[in-house]
Scaffold this motif. Structure first.
Motif, PDB file in Angstrom:
ATOM      1  N   ARG A 189       0.819  -1.172  -0.006  1.00  0.00           N
ATOM      2  CA  ARG A 189       0.132  -0.080  -0.079  1.00  0.00           C
ATOM      3  C   ARG A 189       0.800   1.228  -0.002  1.00  0.00           C
ATOM      4  NH1 ARG A 189      -3.056  -3.553   3.416  1.00  0.00           N
ATOM      5  NH2 ARG A 189      -2.203  -2.475   5.177  1.00  0.00           N
ATOM      6  N   ALA A 190       1.648   1.205   0.614  1.00  0.00           N
ATOM      7  CA  ALA A 190       2.851   2.400   0.657  1.00  0.00           C
ATOM      8  C   ALA A 190       3.465   2.759  -0.676  1.00  0.00           C
ATOM      9  CB  ALA A 190       3.993   2.237   1.753  1.00  0.00           C
ATOM     10  N   ALA A 191       3.796   1.458  -1.230  1.00  0.00           N
ATOM     11  CA  ALA A 191       4.351   1.636  -2.518  1.00  0.00           C
ATOM     12  C   ALA A 191       3.297   2.239  -3.470  1.00  0.00           C
ATOM     13  CB  ALA A 191       4.580   0.118  -3.217  1.00  0.00           C
ATOM     14  N   ASP A 192       2.196   1.860  -3.413  1.00  0.00           N
ATOM     15  CA  ASP A 192       0.952   2.524  -4.189  1.00  0.00           C
ATOM     16  C   ASP A 192       0.757   3.876  -3.854  1.00  0.00           C
ATOM     17  OD1 ASP A 192       0.481  -0.099  -5.220  1.00  0.00           O
ATOM     18  OD2 ASP A 192      -1.222  -0.777  -4.104  1.00  0.00           O
ATOM     19  N   TRP A 193       0.973   4.312  -2.671  1.00  0.00           N
ATOM     20  CA  TRP A 193       0.762   5.714  -2.380  1.00  0.00           C
ATOM     21  C   TRP A 193       1.994   6.795  -2.626  1.00  0.00           C
ATOM     22  CZ3 TRP A 193      -0.621   4.014   3.146  1.00  0.00           C
ATOM     23  CH2 TRP A 193      -1.946   3.514   3.193  1.00  0.00           C
ATOM     24  N   ARG A 194       3.065   6.022  -3.295  1.00  0.00           N
ATOM     25  CA  ARG A 194       4.124   6.490  -3.649  1.00  0.00           C
ATOM     26  C   ARG A 194       5.190   7.028  -2.408  1.00  0.00           C
ATOM     27  NH1 ARG A 194       0.763   8.013  -7.992  1.00  0.00           N
ATOM     28  NH2 ARG A 194       1.581   7.402  -9.936  1.00  0.00           N
ATOM     29  N   GLU A 195       5.070   5.908  -1.559  1.00  0.00           N
ATOM     30  CA  GLU A 195       5.987   6.275  -0.372  1.00  0.00           C
ATOM     31  C   GLU A 195       7.108   5.069  -0.399  1.00  0.00           C
ATOM     32  OE1 GLU A 195       6.192   8.574   1.890  1.00  0.00           O
ATOM     33  OE2 GLU A 195       4.158   9.576   1.358  1.00  0.00           O
ATOM     34  N   PRO A 196       8.005   5.338  -1.261  1.00  0.00           N
ATOM     35  CA  PRO A 196       9.123   4.226  -1.610  1.00  0.00           C
ATOM     36  C   PRO A 196       9.823   3.811  -0.265  1.00  0.00           C
ATOM     37  CG  PRO A 196       9.712   5.869  -2.801  1.00  0.00           C
ATOM     38  CD  PRO A 196       8.488   6.247  -2.262  1.00  0.00           C
ATOM     39  N   TYR A 197      10.226   5.003   0.742  1.00  0.00           N
ATOM     40  CA  TYR A 197      11.094   4.709   1.645  1.00  0.00           C
ATOM     41  C   TYR A 197      10.312   3.851   2.785  1.00  0.00           C
ATOM     42  CZ  TYR A 197      13.986   7.728  -0.979  1.00  0.00           C
ATOM     43  OH  TYR A 197      14.908   8.412  -1.834  1.00  0.00           O
TER      44      TYR A 197
END
Length: 121
Positions: free
Chosen positions: A80-88
């Motif tokens: 979900r974080a990757a989907d939200w463009r939160e790679p770190y």
């Protein structure tokens, strides 16, 4: 990553520490796994900055199921974080899941690995 084959757990642990000492100071942590001849997990940890942080093995099947469940939840959160463009954030969540997975030592090795960590401390 396969570092080498070692005859004893002590030699394998020292080999992992030697590998960590050769790592660049700012290199990201690397997961290190010690496997037996049957490819079963004996011990694992994260190598970074000249040291290895060994993960203490689970002590029972019930705790293993809990670790699997928690690691699965962390990986879902990472997705979900990757989907939200939160790679770190996604990367940190995956690393936490990997550290939990490192506790899933083969049942045949759990007590032995726990004792080896006590002796190494």
């Amino acid at each position: 990553m396969l570092l080498a084959r070692f005859a004893t757990l002590t030699e394998a642990m020292q080999g992992a520490i030697d590998h960590a000492e050769d790592m660049a100071p700012n290199a990201p942590p690397q997961m290190i796994a010690i496997l037996d001849r049957g490819e079963r997990l004996v011990l694992a940890g994260a190598a970074s900055e000249s040291a290895v942080a060994w993960c203490h093995p689970v002590t029972s099947a019930a705790k293993a199921r809990g670790v699997v469940h928690e690691a699965s939840q962390l990986r879902a959160q990472a997705g979900r974080a990757a989907d939200w463009r939160e790679p770190y954030l996604a990367q940190r969540l995956r690393q936490r899941a990997d550290l939990l997975d490192a506790r899933l030592v083969d049942p045949l090795w759990r007590a032995f690995a726990a004792r080896a960590l006590q002796l190494a401390a």
